[in-house]
Design a protein around this motif. Structure first.
Motif, mmCIF file in Angstrom:
data_model
loop_
_atom_site.group_PDB
_atom_site.id
_atom_site.type_symbol
_atom_site.label_atom_id
_atom_site.label_comp_id
_atom_site.label_asym_id
_atom_site.label_seq_id
_atom_site.Cartn_x
_atom_site.Cartn_y
_atom_site.Cartn_z
ATOM 1 N N LYS A 22 0.841 -1.204 0.000
ATOM 2 C CA LYS A 22 0.000 0.000 0.000
ATOM 3 C C LYS A 22 0.878 1.257 0.000
ATOM 4 N N GLN A 23 1.944 1.257 0.795
ATOM 5 C CA GLN A 23 2.845 2.406 0.849
ATOM 6 C C GLN A 23 3.581 2.574 -0.475
ATOM 7 N N LYS A 24 4.040 1.465 -1.055
ATOM 8 C CA LYS A 24 4.725 1.524 -2.343
ATOM 9 C C LYS A 24 3.813 2.106 -3.410
ATOM 10 N N SER A 25 2.557 1.670 -3.398
ATOM 11 C CA SER A 25 1.587 2.156 -4.367
ATOM 12 C C SER A 25 1.332 3.657 -4.178
ATOM 13 N N ALA A 26 1.193 4.075 -2.918
ATOM 14 C CA ALA A 26 0.945 5.491 -2.627
ATOM 15 C C ALA A 26 2.116 6.354 -3.096
ATOM 16 N N ILE A 27 3.333 5.895 -2.866
ATOM 17 C CA ILE A 27 4.512 6.644 -3.289
ATOM 18 C C ILE A 27 4.573 6.715 -4.810
ATOM 19 N N SER A 28 4.300 5.593 -5.468
ATOM 20 C CA SER A 28 4.316 5.572 -6.935
ATOM 21 C C SER A 28 3.280 6.519 -7.513
ATOM 22 N N GLU A 29 2.089 6.524 -6.949
ATOM 23 C CA GLU A 29 1.029 7.426 -7.420
ATOM 24 C C GLU A 29 1.426 8.885 -7.211
ATOM 25 N N PHE A 30 2.035 9.178 -6.066
ATOM 26 C CA PHE A 30 2.471 10.542 -5.795
ATOM 27 C C PHE A 30 3.504 10.989 -6.819
ATOM 28 N N ILE A 31 4.494 10.129 -7.079
ATOM 29 C CA ILE A 31 5.548 10.470 -8.038
ATOM 30 C C ILE A 31 4.956 10.680 -9.428
#
Length: 62
Positions: A22-31
């Motif tokens: 979930k954190q990896k996905s959130a970071i990817s979406e932010f980037i």
């Protein structure tokens, strides 16, 4: 937060917790969103420069 230089002969080792999916996905979406935002800004700046050059050229012609 500033930059910390490692003294000679000393290594700072940071052990963080692994990221969850979930954190990896959130970071990817932010980037991804930030890259899109920056791309739009670049397009606006390019359009503004082009418009300014056109205005300057038309004033110089008169």
């Amino acid at each position: 937060m500033g930059y910390i230089k490692e003294p000679d002969g000393v290594d700072f080792i940071i052990k963080g917790k692994p990221l969850t999916d979930k954190q990896k996905s959130a970071i990817s979406e932010f980037i991804k969103a930030d890259k899109e935002r920056l791309a739009k800004l670049a397009v606006r700046k390019t359009k503004a420069r082009t418009a300014n050059k056109s205005i300057a050229a038309s004033k110089a012609g008169h």
